[in-house]
Motif scaffolding. Structure first.
Motif, PDB file in Angstrom:
ATOM      1  N   ARG A 120       0.839  -1.209   0.000  1.00 53.02           N
ATOM      2  CA  ARG A 120       0.000   0.000   0.000  1.00 53.02           C
ATOM      3  C   ARG A 120       0.869   1.251   0.000  1.00 53.02           C
ATOM      4  N   LYS A 121       1.899   1.259   0.855  1.00 52.85           N
ATOM      5  CA  LYS A 121       2.791   2.413   0.916  1.00 52.85           C
ATOM      6  C   LYS A 121       3.496   2.638  -0.421  1.00 52.85           C
TER       7      LYS A 121
ATOM      8  N   ILE B 226       0.898   4.141  -3.014  1.00 50.61           N
ATOM      9  CA  ILE B 226       0.546   5.539  -2.751  1.00 50.61           C
ATOM     10  C   ILE B 226       1.744   6.463  -2.985  1.00 50.61           C
ATOM     11  N   ASN B 227       2.939   6.030  -2.592  1.00 53.56           N
ATOM     12  CA  ASN B 227       4.138   6.843  -2.840  1.00 53.56           C
ATOM     13  C   ASN B 227       4.390   7.023  -4.328  1.00 53.56           C
TER      14      ASN B 227
ATOM     15  N   GLY C 167       1.933   9.433  -5.653  1.00 50.70           N
ATOM     16  CA  GLY C 167       2.288  10.756  -5.164  1.00 50.70           C
ATOM     17  C   GLY C 167       3.423  11.365  -5.960  1.00 50.70           C
TER      18      GLY C 167
ATOM     19  N   HIS D 125      -5.779  10.482  -6.335  1.00 48.17           N
ATOM     20  CA  HIS D 125      -6.299   9.148  -6.037  1.00 48.17           C
ATOM     21  C   HIS D 125      -7.084   9.189  -4.736  1.00 48.17           C
ATOM     22  N   ARG D 126      -7.873   8.148  -4.517  1.00 43.20           N
ATOM     23  CA  ARG D 126      -8.642   8.035  -3.275  1.00 43.20           C
ATOM     24  C   ARG D 126      -8.715   6.564  -2.894  1.00 43.20           C
ATOM     25  N   LEU D 127      -8.589   6.300  -1.614  1.00 45.67           N
ATOM     26  CA  LEU D 127      -8.658   4.931  -1.107  1.00 45.67           C
ATOM     27  C   LEU D 127     -10.113   4.603  -0.794  1.00 45.67           C
TER      28      LEU D 127
ATOM     29  N   SER E 114     -10.040  -0.913   1.969  1.00 48.29           N
ATOM     30  CA  SER E 114      -8.801  -1.365   2.598  1.00 48.29           C
ATOM     31  C   SER E 114      -9.090  -2.584   3.462  1.00 48.29           C
TER      32      SER E 114
END
Length: 291
Positions: free
Chosen positions: A192-193, A196-197, A200, A206-208, A211
């Motif tokens: 996940r990290k 998203i990184n 970014g 984006h939107r989560l 989860s």
């Protein structure tokens, strides 16, 4: 009469997809394996293999024989084990994230059970951090984990490395939505990290939406066309499509899969299971994603 040694080699080829890998598995030269398969085809009277690129695939007759070959080899091993006082027995506790359970466990457990019918395997599915804690506390004997070097976990043997991929439903075009809908693991999940990184860095909105630490739940959101996610190559499922740099998605770091062992309760049956895990992961073929 059918030759059990030929049948064992035949099963190994079917499981590994390669004459070369099978030769290593059964401790024979590749020429000896090829000769065995020619003799087996002569005995059956039907072609058993067809070449597809660099792999050997089973023909319709080969698939039919595989069912009987596995039964015959298993019955042979069980018969010998029944009269072998040195046969491994006892309980071994195995942990794995559910991301890997569907893909890895069937072959690992099947091969281990055939070789060690008196052994019992207790399986726990949990996220990697939980498994690492259970290993440290002596609650598991061995665990298959996602290995991240920066975590500083000790006594991890790296056994497999493969790409981490962006995936979407093959029947939907969710990747064109803005903001990009995501279905990912828990906040502590390294995949996940990484996702998203990477988004970014692209400054991509984006939107989560979903989860969960459970990969089945995340995969359901993907297959329903609700979001995109990230998965290691071996965890691809039917109905998923891979998104690449050509689709505008950044390259992700590789996924490393390792084995952790507890030294609280080392045993011969644990050693045997680890050997089967390493062999299975090394010979694992990669599923084909939808085009």
């Amino acid at each position: 009469m059918l030759d059990l040694d030929q049948l064992r080699t035949f099963v190994s080829i079917a499981e590994s997809g390669s004459f070369t890998k099978a030769a290593d598995n059964v401790n024979k030269t590749q020429s000896a394996v090829s000769m065995q398969m020619r003799r087996l085809e002569e005995r059956i009277g039907k072609p058993l293999f067809v070449r597809v690129g660099r792999q050997s695939r089973l023909t319709e007759h080969g698939e039919r024989l595989l069912h009987y070959a596995r039964r015959l080899v298993q019955l042979n091993d069980e018969t010998l084990a029944a009269f072998d006082d040195t046969e491994l027995a006892g309980l071994v506790r195995l942990g794995t994230p559910d991301d890997y359970a569907d893909r890895f466990l069937p072959e690992i457990l099947a091969r281990f059970s055939r070789s060690n019918p008196k052994a019992e395997v207790s399986v726990v599915c949990a996220p990697t951090p939980n498994l690492a804690d259970m290993i440290s506390e002596g609650e598991l004997d061995v665990a298959i984990i996602t290995h991240v070097q920066k975590k500083g976990r000790k006594h991890v043997d790296l056994v497999r490395r493969e790409p981490l991929l962006w995936v979407v439903s093959a029947r939907h075009a969710v990747e064109n939505e803005s903001p990009l809908p995501l279905a990912l693991g828990r906040a502590t999940c390294d995949w996940r990290k990484a996702a998203i990184n990477a988004l970014g860095d692209q400054m991509r909105e984006h939107r989560l939406l979903y989860s969960s630490w459970n990969s089945t739940a995340v995969g359901a959101a993907v297959l329903a066309g609700l979001a995109i996610s990230v998965l290691p190559e071996s965890a691809l499922r039917s109905g998923m499509r891979v998104l690449t740099e050509a689709d505008g998605f950044p390259k992700l770091p590789d996924c490393e899969i390792g084995i952790m062992r507890s030294w609280h309760n080392s045993s011969r049956v644990t050693d045997a299971l680890v050997e089967h895990i390493v062999s299975s992961l090394d010979n694992l073929s990669v599923p084909q994603a939808a085009e």
